[in-house]
Design a protein around this motif. Structure first.
Motif, short mmCIF file in Angstrom:
data_model
loop_
_atom_site.label_atom_id
_atom_site.label_comp_id
_atom_site.label_asym_id
_atom_site.label_seq_id
_atom_site.Cartn_x
_atom_site.Cartn_y
_atom_site.Cartn_z
N HIS A 1 -0.93 -2.86 9.16
CA HIS A 1 0.34 -2.93 9.93
C HIS A 1 1.30 -1.76 9.29
CE1 HIS A 1 -0.52 -6.39 12.19
NE2 HIS A 1 -0.46 -7.16 11.16
N CYS A 2 1.38 -1.77 7.93
CA CYS A 2 2.08 -0.58 7.34
C CYS A 2 1.48 0.99 7.70
CB CYS A 2 2.05 -0.41 5.72
SG CYS A 2 3.03 -1.85 4.96
N LYS A 3 0.27 0.96 7.93
CA LYS A 3 -0.40 2.61 8.23
C LYS A 3 -0.28 2.56 9.66
CE LYS A 3 -4.46 1.84 5.17
NZ LYS A 3 -4.01 2.53 4.16
N ALA A 4 -0.39 1.67 10.47
CA ALA A 4 0.10 1.68 12.03
C ALA A 4 1.67 2.16 12.11
CB ALA A 4 -0.15 0.60 12.77
N LYS A 5 2.29 1.52 11.36
CA LYS A 5 3.73 1.95 11.44
C LYS A 5 4.31 3.43 11.01
CE LYS A 5 8.57 0.05 10.74
NZ LYS A 5 9.25 -1.11 10.25
N LEU A 6 3.70 3.76 9.90
CA LEU A 6 3.86 4.93 9.24
C LEU A 6 3.44 5.99 10.32
CD1 LEU A 6 5.05 6.50 6.96
CD2 LEU A 6 2.73 6.48 6.11
N LEU A 7 2.09 5.78 10.82
CA LEU A 7 1.65 6.78 11.71
C LEU A 7 2.60 6.80 12.84
CD1 LEU A 7 -0.82 8.54 12.64
CD2 LEU A 7 -1.98 6.68 13.55
N GLN A 8 3.06 5.75 13.23
CA GLN A 8 3.99 5.85 14.62
C GLN A 8 5.24 6.68 14.08
OE1 GLN A 8 5.26 2.10 16.04
NE2 GLN A 8 6.27 3.08 17.95
N ARG A 9 5.73 6.47 12.97
CA ARG A 9 7.17 6.96 12.44
C ARG A 9 6.82 8.62 12.33
NH1 ARG A 9 11.80 6.41 9.27
NH2 ARG A 9 12.78 8.13 9.48
N LEU A 10 5.87 8.81 11.53
CA LEU A 10 5.64 10.41 11.34
C LEU A 10 4.80 11.06 12.53
CD1 LEU A 10 3.81 10.25 7.66
CD2 LEU A 10 6.24 10.68 8.23
N CYS B 1 0.78 -1.30 0.05
CA CYS B 1 0.02 0.02 -0.10
C CYS B 1 0.87 1.17 0.07
CB CYS B 1 -1.07 0.00 1.34
SG CYS B 1 0.02 0.13 2.98
N CYS B 2 0.31 2.40 0.04
CA CYS B 2 0.89 3.62 0.03
C CYS B 2 1.89 3.71 1.27
CB CYS B 2 0.21 4.84 -0.33
SG CYS B 2 1.13 6.43 -0.46
N ASP B 3 1.30 3.42 2.07
CA ASP B 3 1.88 3.47 3.58
C ASP B 3 3.29 2.53 3.64
OD1 ASP B 3 -0.21 4.91 5.74
OD2 ASP B 3 -0.97 3.73 3.89
N GLY B 4 3.31 1.45 2.95
CA GLY B 4 4.31 0.64 2.85
C GLY B 4 5.28 1.35 1.78
N LEU B 5 5.08 1.81 0.89
CA LEU B 5 6.14 2.33 -0.33
C LEU B 5 6.67 3.59 0.45
CD1 LEU B 5 7.13 3.36 -2.80
CD2 LEU B 5 4.88 4.88 -3.25
N LEU B 6 5.92 4.37 1.51
CA LEU B 6 6.31 5.56 2.38
C LEU B 6 7.51 5.07 3.25
CD1 LEU B 6 3.26 7.56 2.74
CD2 LEU B 6 5.18 7.92 1.09
N LEU B 7 7.15 3.90 3.98
CA LEU B 7 8.18 3.44 4.87
C LEU B 7 9.54 2.92 4.20
CD1 LEU B 7 5.67 1.20 6.74
CD2 LEU B 7 7.01 2.98 7.76
#
Length: 177
Positions: free
Chosen positions: A124-133, A105-111
């Protein structure tokens, strides 16, 4: 006479339409546009949000937006977590729409652009990106601190979808897969 001369010096403008799957894609595309599309560069980039509903809808939204204007290049940025059917790929090819996949997904691309590991699964990608940003990635300002032009320039060689987007924003059609 001066008026005619100034018109002759204007470069032909390349117009690009990039349709993102949802809010995150649109916000990220808008962030990239602030770094890579400058006034007078000869390229005009329009971004649109398809508001999800699957790959077929996203391509359909791109077709509808392109119909009303004469874009030089049309592309879509969408997740790969739902399959892209052969019929969808053929339609995109027929309509000369460049497909850019964000995996999963886009969140995975961003990670991946940030150099982080990409978890399996969109949630999982969405949660990790939210935590990172530290904020939801649905407005372009969410990318200002972490996605600098310097980082994007370095990571484009390693991240093929990013390179395709930046190639589009330079007014060129990226190589197809």
């Amino acid at each position: 006479m001066a008026h005619r001369h100034s018109q002759a010096l204007r470069r032909a403008k390349t117009t690009v339409l990039i349709v993102g799957e949802g809010d995150t894609e649109k916000a990220f595309l808008d962030h990239l546009r602030t770094h890579y599309v400058t006034r007078g560069c000869g390229v005009s980039v329009t971004t649109r949000n398809a508001h999800g509903k699957g790959p077929e809808n996203i391509v359909d939204v791109a077709i509808r937006h392109a119909k009303g204007a004469d874009y030089s290049i049309v592309a879509v940025l969408m997740d790969t977590d739902l399959p892209w059917t052969p019929a969808l790929r053929k339609l995109a090819q027929t309509k000369k729409i460049c497909l850019i996949g964000a995996s999963p997904c886009c969140d995975g691309l961003l990670l991946g652009i940030l150099g982080d590991s990409v978890p399996g699964g969109s949630d999982h990608c969405k949660a990790k990106l939210l935590q990172r940003l530290g904020k939801k990635p649905v407005v372009k300002e969410a990318y200002a601190n972490d996605f600098t032009k310097a980082l994007l320039d370095v990571r484009r060689d390693a991240i093929k979808p990013l390179d395709k987007i930046l190639t589009l924003m330079a007014g060129a059609r990226p190589e197809s897969d």
